[in-house]
Design a protein around this motif. Structure first.
Motif, mmCIF file in Angstrom:
data_model
loop_
_atom_site.group_PDB
_atom_site.id
_atom_site.type_symbol
_atom_site.label_atom_id
_atom_site.label_comp_id
_atom_site.label_asym_id
_atom_site.label_seq_id
_atom_site.Cartn_x
_atom_site.Cartn_y
_atom_site.Cartn_z
ATOM 1 N N UNK A 71 -10.277 9.706 2.577
ATOM 2 C CA UNK A 71 -9.170 10.297 3.338
ATOM 3 C C UNK A 71 -8.246 11.041 2.380
ATOM 4 N N UNK A 72 -7.533 12.045 2.903
ATOM 5 C CA UNK A 72 -6.517 12.663 2.054
ATOM 6 C C UNK A 72 -5.349 11.684 1.932
ATOM 7 N N UNK A 73 -4.450 11.947 0.994
ATOM 8 C CA UNK A 73 -3.382 10.989 0.680
ATOM 9 C C UNK A 73 -2.511 10.692 1.899
ATOM 10 N N UNK A 74 -2.182 11.690 2.689
ATOM 11 C CA UNK A 74 -1.323 11.495 3.864
ATOM 12 C C UNK A 74 -1.991 10.571 4.879
ATOM 13 N N UNK A 75 -3.265 10.819 5.160
ATOM 14 C CA UNK A 75 -3.980 9.969 6.117
ATOM 15 C C UNK A 75 -4.164 8.558 5.561
ATOM 16 N N UNK A 76 -4.414 8.461 4.252
ATOM 17 C CA UNK A 76 -4.577 7.142 3.634
ATOM 18 C C UNK A 76 -3.284 6.338 3.737
ATOM 19 N N UNK A 77 -2.150 6.980 3.496
ATOM 20 C CA UNK A 77 -0.860 6.282 3.586
ATOM 21 C C UNK A 77 -0.589 5.856 5.023
ATOM 22 N N UNK A 81 -0.056 1.991 6.256
ATOM 23 C CA UNK A 81 1.128 1.548 6.992
ATOM 24 C C UNK A 81 0.773 0.885 8.321
ATOM 25 N N UNK A 82 -0.424 1.152 8.852
ATOM 26 C CA UNK A 82 -0.857 0.526 10.101
ATOM 27 C C UNK A 82 -1.528 -0.829 9.856
ATOM 28 N N UNK A 83 -1.968 -1.080 8.605
ATOM 29 C CA UNK A 83 -2.724 -2.287 8.297
ATOM 30 C C UNK A 83 -1.796 -3.491 8.118
ATOM 31 N N UNK A 84 -2.172 -4.637 8.700
ATOM 32 C CA UNK A 84 -1.353 -5.846 8.584
ATOM 33 C C UNK A 84 -2.081 -6.983 7.875
ATOM 34 N N UNK A 85 -3.331 -6.763 7.463
ATOM 35 C CA UNK A 85 -4.125 -7.796 6.802
ATOM 36 C C UNK A 85 -3.952 -7.680 5.286
ATOM 37 N N UNK A 86 -3.296 -8.678 4.638
ATOM 38 C CA UNK A 86 -3.080 -8.600 3.184
ATOM 39 C C UNK A 86 -4.380 -8.515 2.385
ATOM 40 N N UNK A 87 -5.429 -9.201 2.833
ATOM 41 C CA UNK A 87 -6.698 -9.158 2.097
ATOM 42 C C UNK A 87 -7.286 -7.749 2.100
ATOM 43 N N UNK A 88 -7.181 -7.096 3.235
ATOM 44 C CA UNK A 88 -7.696 -5.738 3.342
ATOM 45 C C UNK A 88 -6.870 -4.783 2.477
ATOM 46 N N UNK A 89 -5.569 -4.987 2.477
ATOM 47 C CA UNK A 89 -4.698 -4.137 1.651
ATOM 48 C C UNK A 89 -5.018 -4.322 0.171
ATOM 49 N N UNK A 90 -5.268 -5.571 -0.243
ATOM 50 C CA UNK A 90 -5.635 -5.821 -1.642
ATOM 51 C C UNK A 90 -6.985 -5.195 -1.957
ATOM 52 N N UNK A 91 -7.891 -5.199 -0.995
ATOM 53 C CA UNK A 91 -9.190 -4.545 -1.186
ATOM 54 C C UNK A 91 -9.038 -3.049 -1.373
ATOM 55 N N UNK A 92 -8.136 -2.455 -0.590
ATOM 56 C CA UNK A 92 -7.856 -1.016 -0.760
ATOM 57 C C UNK A 92 -7.318 -0.742 -2.156
ATOM 58 N N UNK A 93 -6.506 -1.667 -2.661
ATOM 59 C CA UNK A 93 -5.842 -1.487 -3.958
ATOM 60 C C UNK A 93 -6.867 -1.390 -5.090
ATOM 61 N N UNK A 94 -7.974 -2.132 -4.984
ATOM 62 C CA UNK A 94 -8.968 -2.160 -6.059
ATOM 63 C C UNK A 94 -9.615 -0.798 -6.296
ATOM 64 N N UNK A 95 -9.865 -0.057 -5.238
ATOM 65 C CA UNK A 95 -10.578 1.201 -5.411
ATOM 66 C C UNK A 95 -9.694 2.427 -5.434
ATOM 67 N N UNK A 97 -6.946 5.179 -6.651
ATOM 68 C CA UNK A 97 -6.460 5.734 -7.906
ATOM 69 C C UNK A 97 -5.244 6.639 -7.717
ATOM 70 N N UNK A 98 -4.983 7.076 -6.484
ATOM 71 C CA UNK A 98 -3.856 7.985 -6.251
ATOM 72 C C UNK A 98 -2.540 7.198 -6.268
ATOM 73 N N UNK A 99 -1.619 7.672 -7.086
ATOM 74 C CA UNK A 99 -0.356 6.967 -7.290
ATOM 75 C C UNK A 99 0.436 6.812 -5.986
ATOM 76 N N UNK A 100 0.480 7.850 -5.170
ATOM 77 C CA UNK A 100 1.263 7.778 -3.929
ATOM 78 C C UNK A 100 0.682 6.732 -2.978
ATOM 79 N N UNK A 101 -0.635 6.649 -2.939
ATOM 80 C CA UNK A 101 -1.278 5.672 -2.056
ATOM 81 C C UNK A 101 -1.081 4.255 -2.614
ATOM 82 N N UNK A 102 -1.167 4.118 -3.943
ATOM 83 C CA UNK A 102 -0.935 2.806 -4.566
ATOM 84 C C UNK A 102 0.492 2.337 -4.289
ATOM 85 N N UNK A 103 1.465 3.249 -4.394
ATOM 86 C CA UNK A 103 2.857 2.887 -4.091
ATOM 87 C C UNK A 103 2.984 2.439 -2.635
#
Length: 117
Positions: A71-77, A81-95, A97-103
């Motif tokens: 996804x582009x950065x805007x769609x990824x963000x 913001x729609x995700x409520x599962x912490x495990x899934x969010x941590x999974x996203x964090x592993x892969x 690399x874009x700073x704005x999405x990591x923030x």
């Protein structure tokens, strides 16, 4: 011989088998190494039938939907913001690399942790 599929949102490297699997990638393996066994037990990879691996499935579509890198950065963000599962969010964090999405991931994880406590 078995066929495995990477179900993580990021790249998976299995050194003792010499494998580098991209998200959703399916590959046959000749030998079930110790690290492949561990990945199967922890759910990092799944074993798939050869016939099912050749067909696109709804699970594969879901895996693509779960991969923020496509996804582009805007769609990824927005998705973060729609995700409520912490495990899934941590999974996203592993892969990711874009700073704005990591923030955005860090901010959302903090919000979800506050909501959970």
């Amino acid at each position: 011989m078995l066929t495995i599929k990477n179900v993580r949102p990021g790249i998976l490297i299995i050194p003792d088998a010499g494998l580098k699997l991209f998200p959703g990638e399916v590959t046959p393996v000749e030998e079930q190494t110790d690290q492949i066994k561990h990945c199967l037990q922890t759910g990092v990879v799944i074993q798939v039938d050869k016939e099912k691996a050749d067909k696109p499935s709804s699970q594969g579509k879901q895996d693509q939907d779960d991969d923020l890198s496509k996804l582009n950065a805007t769609d990824a963000i927005s998705k973060v913001n729609e995700e409520a599962d912490p495990a899934k969010l941590k999974g996203y964090m592993e892969g990711e690399k874009r700073r704005t999405v990591i923030d955005a991931l860090k901010t959302r994880l903090a919000e979800v942790d506050v909501d959970a406590s």
